[in-house]
Design a protein around this motif. Structure first.
Motif, PDB file in Angstrom:
ATOM      1  N   VAL A  29       0.847  -1.196   0.000  1.00 33.23           N
ATOM      2  CA  VAL A  29       0.000   0.000   0.000  1.00 33.23           C
ATOM      3  C   VAL A  29       0.881   1.244   0.000  1.00 33.23           C
ATOM      4  N   LYS A  30       1.853   1.259   0.895  1.00 24.78           N
ATOM      5  CA  LYS A  30       2.744   2.413   0.983  1.00 24.78           C
ATOM      6  C   LYS A  30       3.604   2.563  -0.266  1.00 24.78           C
ATOM      7  N   GLY A  31       3.883   1.415  -0.935  1.00 18.20           N
ATOM      8  CA  GLY A  31       4.690   1.457  -2.152  1.00 18.20           C
ATOM      9  C   GLY A  31       3.895   1.784  -3.401  1.00 18.20           C
ATOM     10  N   GLY A  32       2.577   1.963  -3.256  1.00 23.78           N
ATOM     11  CA  GLY A  32       1.747   2.362  -4.384  1.00 23.78           C
ATOM     12  C   GLY A  32       1.300   1.231  -5.288  1.00 23.78           C
ATOM     13  N   ARG A  33       1.532  -0.023  -4.878  1.00 23.47           N
ATOM     14  CA  ARG A  33       1.137  -1.158  -5.720  1.00 23.47           C
ATOM     15  C   ARG A  33      -0.284  -1.630  -5.421  1.00 23.47           C
ATOM     16  N   LEU A  34      -0.751  -1.339  -4.193  1.00 24.36           N
ATOM     17  CA  LEU A  34      -2.106  -1.706  -3.795  1.00 24.36           C
ATOM     18  C   LEU A  34      -2.825  -0.473  -3.261  1.00 24.36           C
ATOM     19  N   ARG A  35      -4.149  -0.499  -3.347  1.00 23.56           N
ATOM     20  CA  ARG A  35      -4.975   0.576  -2.792  1.00 23.56           C
ATOM     21  C   ARG A  35      -5.730   0.016  -1.587  1.00 23.56           C
ATOM     22  N   ALA A  36      -5.610   0.690  -0.463  1.00 27.28           N
ATOM     23  CA  ALA A  36      -6.339   0.284   0.750  1.00 27.28           C
ATOM     24  C   ALA A  36      -7.710   0.941   0.748  1.00 27.28           C
ATOM     25  N   LEU A  37      -8.744   0.139   0.853  1.00 25.23           N
ATOM     26  CA  LEU A  37     -10.114   0.651   0.831  1.00 25.23           C
ATOM     27  C   LEU A  37     -10.665   0.914   2.222  1.00 25.23           C
ATOM     28  N   ALA A  38     -10.327   0.034   3.171  1.00 24.55           N
ATOM     29  CA  ALA A  38     -10.863   0.194   4.527  1.00 24.55           C
ATOM     30  C   ALA A  38     -10.133  -0.716   5.498  1.00 24.55           C
ATOM     31  N   LEU A  39     -10.134  -0.306   6.751  1.00 30.31           N
ATOM     32  CA  LEU A  39      -9.649  -1.130   7.859  1.00 30.31           C
ATOM     33  C   LEU A  39     -10.853  -1.771   8.535  1.00 30.31           C
ATOM     34  N   CYS A  40     -10.766  -3.074   8.800  1.00 34.00           N
ATOM     35  CA  CYS A  40     -11.857  -3.781   9.487  1.00 34.00           C
ATOM     36  C   CYS A  40     -11.737  -3.541  10.985  1.00 34.00           C
ATOM     37  N   SER A  41     -11.868  -2.285  11.371  1.00 36.35           N
ATOM     38  CA  SER A  41     -11.547  -1.868  12.732  1.00 36.35           C
ATOM     39  C   SER A  41     -12.477  -0.757  13.182  1.00 36.35           C
ATOM     40  N   ALA A  42     -12.554  -0.575  14.483  1.00 37.04           N
ATOM     41  CA  ALA A  42     -13.394   0.494  15.038  1.00 37.04           C
ATOM     42  C   ALA A  42     -12.698   1.848  14.996  1.00 37.04           C
ATOM     43  N   ALA A  43     -11.375   1.842  14.829  1.00 38.01           N
ATOM     44  CA  ALA A  43     -10.620   3.098  14.819  1.00 38.01           C
ATOM     45  C   ALA A  43      -9.585   3.079  13.701  1.00 38.01           C
ATOM     46  N   ARG A  44      -9.272   4.230  13.183  1.00 33.81           N
ATOM     47  CA  ARG A  44      -8.256   4.334  12.146  1.00 33.81           C
ATOM     48  C   ARG A  44      -6.879   3.970  12.689  1.00 33.81           C
ATOM     49  N   HIS A  45      -5.964   3.669  11.776  1.00 35.68           N
ATOM     50  CA  HIS A  45      -4.616   3.268  12.158  1.00 35.68           C
ATOM     51  C   HIS A  45      -3.653   4.420  11.886  1.00 35.68           C
ATOM     52  N   ALA A  46      -2.756   4.653  12.829  1.00 26.61           N
ATOM     53  CA  ALA A  46      -1.829   5.778  12.720  1.00 26.61           C
ATOM     54  C   ALA A  46      -0.929   5.673  11.493  1.00 26.61           C
ATOM     55  N   GLN A  47      -0.640   4.448  11.035  1.00 22.68           N
ATOM     56  CA  GLN A  47       0.236   4.294   9.876  1.00 22.68           C
ATOM     57  C   GLN A  47      -0.468   4.623   8.555  1.00 22.68           C
ATOM     58  N   VAL A  48      -1.805   4.523   8.556  1.00 21.86           N
ATOM     59  CA  VAL A  48      -2.582   4.851   7.343  1.00 21.86           C
ATOM     60  C   VAL A  48      -3.783   5.710   7.753  1.00 21.86           C
ATOM     61  N   PRO A  49      -3.532   6.921   8.217  1.00 24.16           N
ATOM     62  CA  PRO A  49      -4.598   7.750   8.784  1.00 24.16           C
ATOM     63  C   PRO A  49      -5.699   8.136   7.797  1.00 24.16           C
TER      64      PRO A  49
END
Length: 318
Positions: free
Chosen positions: A208-228
């Motif tokens: 994701v960070k390298g631009g090869r994949l697109r992150a659509l969502a985190l299966c989580s109740a809160a966002r992640h600091a690494q992908v805000p």
């Protein structure tokens, strides 16, 4: 066994053991990891185990016993000495195994007792950067219109279970494509042979960070600091898709109460220390320490939830 019975059985296991007076604290504790060395569960066990050993002034030795969908190591501890000399690293996989392997050579609920939940790593929904799917809402809509291919690291693994939960909530019918591990599935996703993966966070975040994949969502109740900038599934309109690949510790069922309580107390204390918290976050984990009966209730809920999804989706062990 229904959810109420599961909670009762696990809570009883968490609260019933041999009095400490019957056995002394062992000089060495074997921390059995039922996965190969180098994986997240292994790394987390080594971090937590070192702190546990320092606090108890004993040697904590991590022993990897992979195989059998994490059952070989689990059986070793379940049938091992109940003197505090062994603890087992457990994950979401073990909760699913209760349903996937009904004839296992040990009883996960009755032969092991909860010690402490350590941390969880949220699942990350990813598509190729070249995909026309730009948002989680796009994925929801498209998966209702056509059959998409969703990869995973194998039958009954967290990515497979998360996909099955998505289908259950969304009324979609994604085709599951199992691989022998997360790396080859990521390779094919990047190459466009797959449409989506509900991935273990550490397996996809670099892409994701390298631009090869697109992150659509985190299966989580809160966002992640690494992908805000990546929304949660709740923010994206599917609050029921909450899945974390968690790691925890259990012990043989008759391990003395006082030892289990002390192990839990020291493990929880370690996870709250700034040093361990930062190391865990760097690995993609969120420390979420929980001991005794609270962990027992959480575990019962996980066993019941994934049992229902596994049966509804007719998932069989790979």
């Amino acid at each position: 066994m229904n959810r109420r019975d599961l909670i009762a059985a696990l809570a009883a296991s968490a609260a019933t053991g041999v009095p400490l007076a019957a056995q002394a604290q062992p000089s060495t504790i074997k921390y059995v990891v039922p996965f190969p060395p180098g994986g997240l569960t292994d790394v987390m066990a080594r971090i937590a185990g070192q702190k546990l050993g320092d606090a108890l002034k004993v040697s904590v030795v991590v022993e990897n016993k992979p195989g059998g969908n994490a059952q070989i190591g689990a059986e070793t501890v379940a049938k091992g000495p109940a003197d505090g000399s062994q603890i087992l690293a457990v994950t979401l996989t073990h909760a699913a195994n209760v349903t996937l392997f009904p004839h296992a050579p040990y009883d996960f609920v009755r032969d092991l007792r909860p010690v402490a939940l350590l941390a969880g790593s949220p699942m990350l929904v990813v598509v190729p950067e070249t995909s026309p799917v730009k948002t989680f809402a796009d994925l929801v809509a498209l998966s209702r219109q056509k059959t998409l291919n969703a990869g995973s690291s194998g039958n009954g693994t967290p990515p497979h279970l998360t996909m099955a939960l998505f289908n259950d909530i969304n009324g979609s019918r994604m085709t599951h494509v199992p691989y022998k591990g997360g790396a080859p599935s990521m390779t094919d996703l990047i190459g466009g042979q797959l449409d989506v993966i509900f991935s273990n966070y550490p397996e996809s975040i670099a892409h994701v960070k390298g631009g090869r994949l697109r992150a659509l969502a985190l299966c989580s109740a809160a966002r992640h600091a690494q992908v805000p900038d990546v929304p949660t599934t709740a923010e994206a309109g599917m609050p029921g898709l909450l899945v974390e690949s968690w790691t925890a510790a259990m012990a043989p069922a008759r391990t003395p109460d006082a030892l289990v309580e002390r192990y839990a107390r020291e493990l929880i204390k370690a996870l709250y220390s700034p040093e361990i918290e930062e190391r865990a976050k760097a690995l993609g984990f969120r420390p979420s320490p929980m001991g005794g009966e609270a962990f027992a209730a959480f575990l019962a809920d996980e066993i019941a939830r994934w049992g229902r999804i596994i049966k509804a989706a007719n998932i069989a062990a790979g």
